[in-house]
Design an enzyme around this catalytic site. Structure first.
Site, PDB file in Angstrom:
ATOM      1  N   PHE A 160      -6.910   6.687 -39.026  1.00  0.00           N
ATOM      2  CA  PHE A 160      -6.355   7.021 -40.338  1.00  0.00           C
ATOM      3  C   PHE A 160      -6.404   8.518 -40.660  1.00  0.00           C
ATOM      4  CE2 PHE A 160      -9.066   3.073 -40.830  1.00  0.00           C
ATOM      5  CZ  PHE A 160      -8.110   2.240 -40.280  1.00  0.00           C
ATOM      6  N   CYS A 161      -6.271   9.360 -39.651  1.00  0.00           N
ATOM      7  CA  CYS A 161      -6.277  10.812 -39.873  1.00  0.00           C
ATOM      8  C   CYS A 161      -7.533  11.259 -40.613  1.00  0.00           C
ATOM      9  CB  CYS A 161      -5.030  11.263 -40.638  1.00  0.00           C
ATOM     10  SG  CYS A 161      -3.486  10.977 -39.747  1.00  0.00           S
TER      11      CYS A 161
END
Length: 796
Positions: free
Chosen positions: A411-412
């Site tokens: 998720f970055c």
């Protein structure tokens, strides 16, 4: 230490327990006074699936889009840099939008300025560029920071600034006057987009009081708050936090679903006099400049000074209608916060309650415990009945087939991922050196997850959405055993098959090649012997379709209409003929000397493969027209007519553009077993049970069928190690791992649930969905090896 205590003491109190769910599945006091069903029906008719990825982007309201479209039909938005009536009207709308966004954030133009940007990432970068960090200062960012915040370290490093990744609890120690190194920047998220953990907005005020700032000076520490995830489900109330952050980054589509091309950087006005002058200036940012002298005068208002070029005035006008719709539907962001909190608590409770029959947890939920506050984002992984992790990519694929939209990966957010998944920097760097990248299929490394699943909730999420998620997890994973092969659970006991026995009563039913990877197959005419080369079946996956500047071949998973491109090999003319609905036939030579070729590279399943571009406007235009996607044809010359027996090149693998091995074999019996399972599992009124899923759906090269009464048992092929076809020997390279592509109907290009959904429940081996086996040709007589329908199959 004193500042650290004060920061922790000022965190928002843990919210009170949410109202319990009522017996009919609707939260009794948190569904907007019983209006949620009506809201979803009238404002969100696009919710056809269970959408649980609101942290990625939420869903836009129908009334928002309708009102925006209506205004565009009655007004003329124009470039605000002009001075005519339409431009002045547009500028007034822009100015009003700034005021309304500030009101939404709980402040006013007296305290904050709104600089519109392309997105929250652009806002964060702008904040970094204009913060007057000194060379001996620091850039500190907390563990839960999004990649867009971590990326500021590259800008800071270029300035010689000291980089310091920290835990949020270290802020007190780091910002203490005793260790101040000069003007520095502290960045942190108001809400972690991995776990949903929230952090107080009063850090800047606490630091300001500690240093005792005045109107003539700015404290050494500047504070940037990434509010992109937080602002969608909680009020910012910036005026309630004393001095407030210097910068607040926001994203409109995360709050309202649209517009997607609009972010904002809120800048505290008392900080404006101390900002660093931005190095680049664009149209509209200067009051005067000369062409031949390095002289320019910047505009006095900070908004015009920092908004390079023309702002996205269409999206800013759309923002008005987004704010209107949000207020009309939900009354206030406080109501959304109440609803999101209740849904989140219900989801966490239900996920943690899931158990295998032996009492072990089905889900490992990250966070949402202790005194920390968490927002409507829940990250978790799924475990089998023995406590082993199940690959999150497999779970995501099954969720898609079940109509559930969630997120899988890291998720970055590298820091939170490392924290919750217990991943060291050394491990991540090692994975990268092995070719593993975020988003690929390597979800478990050494039986340890390198990412997670994430469900996140929005203003319109319902309890029924959560119930559907829980039902899916129970149905697919309760009592699942990762270590055991699904073979042992088949109704036919394949364990009785002797590993040395030969299956002699079987033959090749069909031989199929796929001249263009991911397009329709071509069945070799019955009785025709088809050559086997060192690279596999002749002409099989000799071509791929490529996008400009992409290393990855196009696939049906992304472009289903590729199934409608039907190939045919003209053996006499050595040409490939492509057919597609509504288009004339396209003829392509299979002789490399007839083609204009240009060398490039591509990747197939992380393997570097040589690809040579076919330079032909005629071919590229035909393919682009059929698929409505700009693309071109590429090939591997070794696989063409005169190159099949060229010398081996060790730089590239001895296979075509096939994924894992030269040849894929399936059996009629296994295919029929899956059809039977589909019929057994389907509801009486489910049309899926009447869909025939034949062996061609699995895109095989060889289809095998039984002869006589001594039938091949379903999935018996998974135990084979060698296959003899009319005396030619092939080594079994293992089972074929399947993906959703097998649920694209190869005749209509429509996406279906089956057979992938049923295979995922019934045929997982070591946690992976499999069907069919890979074969590689062996021996020294490849030049004389061929396969034809009717050939006898012996397997051991």
């Amino acid at each position: 230490m004193e500042l650290q205590k004060r920061l922790l003491a000022q965190q928002p109190a843990t919210p009170p327990p949410s109202p319990p769910a009522s017996t009919n599945g609707i939260l009794s006091a948190s569904d907007y006074n019983g209006r949620l069903d009506e809201i979803r029906r009238t404002e969100y008719p696009q919710l056809k699936t269970v959408f649980l990825d609101h942290t990625g982007s939420t869903v836009c309201a129908a009334s928002h889009i309708q009102a925006f479209a209506a205004e565009l039909m009655t007004q003329i938005p124009a470039n605000p840099h002009s001075r005519h009536v339409e431009s002045q009207w547009t500028q007034a709308r822009i100015d009003h939008a700034r005021d309304r966004l500030l009101a939404f954030a709980g402040t006013s133009a007296e305290r904050y300025a709104v600089v519109f940007t392309a997105n929250a990432t652009a806002a964060i970068r702008l904040a970094a560029e204009i913060t007057p960090i000194e060379q001996h200062g620091e850039f500190c960012y907390t563990r839960e920071s999004h990649t867009s915040v971590v990326g500021v370290r590259s800008l800071a490093a270029d300035q010689g600034v000291h980089l310091r990744p920290i835990e949020f609890t270290d802020i007190g120690e780091v910002t203490a006057p005793a260790r101040c190194r000069g003007t520095s920047l502290l960045a942190y998220p108001a809400q972690c987009n991995f776990s949903g953990q929230r952090f107080p907005l009063n850090v800047a005020d606490t630091v300001s009081k500690l240093y005792g700032s005045t109107s003539d000076t700015h404290v050494p520490w500047w504070v940037l708050v990434d509010a992109a995830a937080y602002a969608a489900s909680s009020p910012l109330r910036l005026d309630a936090h004393g001095a407030g952050p210097d910068f607040v980054a926001m994203s409109m589509y995360k709050i309202f679903g649209a517009p997607t091309g609009l972010g904002a950087l809120l800048i505290r006005r008392s900080s404006v006099p101390f900002l660093r002058t931005k190095r680049y200036f664009g149209g509209g940012t200067v009051a005067g400049l000369t062409f031949d002298q390095p002289w320019q005068v910047y505009r006095s208002d900070i908004e015009a000074r920092l908004e390079d070029g023309t702002v996205n005035f269409h999206d800013i006008i759309s923002l008005h209608h987004a704010l209107d719709a949000h207020a009309n539907i939900y009354d206030s962001i406080d109501m959304v916060a109440r609803h999101a909190r209740a849904v989140t608590e219900y989801a966490v409770r239900e996920l943690r309650a899931l158990r295998h029959r032996n009492g072990r947890l089905v889900c490992e939920v990250y966070g949402h415990t202790g005194e920390s506050v968490f927002g409507p984002t829940v990250a978790f992984n799924v475990k089998d009945r023995a406590g082993r992790y199940i690959g999150y990519m497999e779970v995501e694929r099954l969720a898609v087939m079940a109509g559930i939209s969630l997120r899988a990966g890291r998720f970055c957010n590298p820091g939170a991922a490392q924290k919750w998944l217990c991943l060291s920097a050394q491990e991540l760097m090692k994975h990268a050196s092995l070719g593993y990248v975020c988003g690929d299929d390597h979800d478990l490394v050494d039986d340890k997850p390198v990412g997670a699943l994430r469900v996140s909730f929005g203003a319109m999420t319902s309890i029924e959405d959560i119930d559907q998620l829980v039902k899916f997890l129970l149905y697919q994973f309760r009592d699942y055993n990762m270590s055991g092969s699904a073979i042992s659970r088949l109704p036919i006991d394949t364990m009785e098959i002797s590993p040395t026995a030969l299956s002699v009563n079987a033959q090749v039913d069909k031989v199929i090649i796929y001249p263009v990877k991911s397009c329709h197959g071509w069945t070799v005419p019955s009785g025709t012997s088809w050559p086997v080369t060192r690279h596999g079946l002749k002409y099989d996956r000799v071509f791929v379709l490529m996008r400009e500047h992409s290393l990855l071949p196009m696939q049906q998973k992304q472009v289903p209409n590729m199934a409608l491109i039907r190939p045919r090999v003209d053996i006499d003319k050595s040409t490939l003929v492509l057919d597609a609905p509504g288009h004339e036939l396209l003829e392509i030579s299979l002789r490399p000397e007839d083609l204009k070729l240009e060398t490039t590279e591509t990747q197939v399943c992380s393997t570097r493969v040589r690809a040579v571009r076919v330079r032909s406007d005629r071919i590229s235009l035909w393919l682009s027209s059929v698929l409505s996607v700009s693309c071109y044809l590429a090939c591997e010359p070794r696989l063409l007519e005169s190159g099949a027996n060229t010398p081996h090149n060790s730089c590239y693998p001895d296979k075509s553009f096939a994924n894992k091995a030269q040849i894929l074999m399936v059996t009629q019996e296994s295919s029929r077993q899956v059809e039977q399972w589909i019929a057994e599992d389907a509801a009486p009124d489910d049309a899926t049970s009447r869909i025939r899923v034949g062996p061609m759906q699995y895109r095989p090269n060889i289809i095998v069928k039984s002869l006589g009464t001594d039938m091949i048992k379903p999935f018996e092929e998974l135990k084979w190690t060698l296959v003899h076809v009319d005396g030619s020997r092939f080594a079994v390279a293992g089972p074929c791992r399947r993906c959703q592509m097998i649920s694209i109907d190869q005749e209509s290009a429509k996406k279906l649930k089956e057979p992938y959904a049923t295979l995922a429940r019934r045929m997982r081996v070591d946690g992976k969905v499999v069907f069919g086996i890979y074969l590689n040709a062996t021996g020294s007589l490849l030049s004389t090896t061929s396969i034809k329908s009717g050939a006898t199959i012996n397997a051991a």
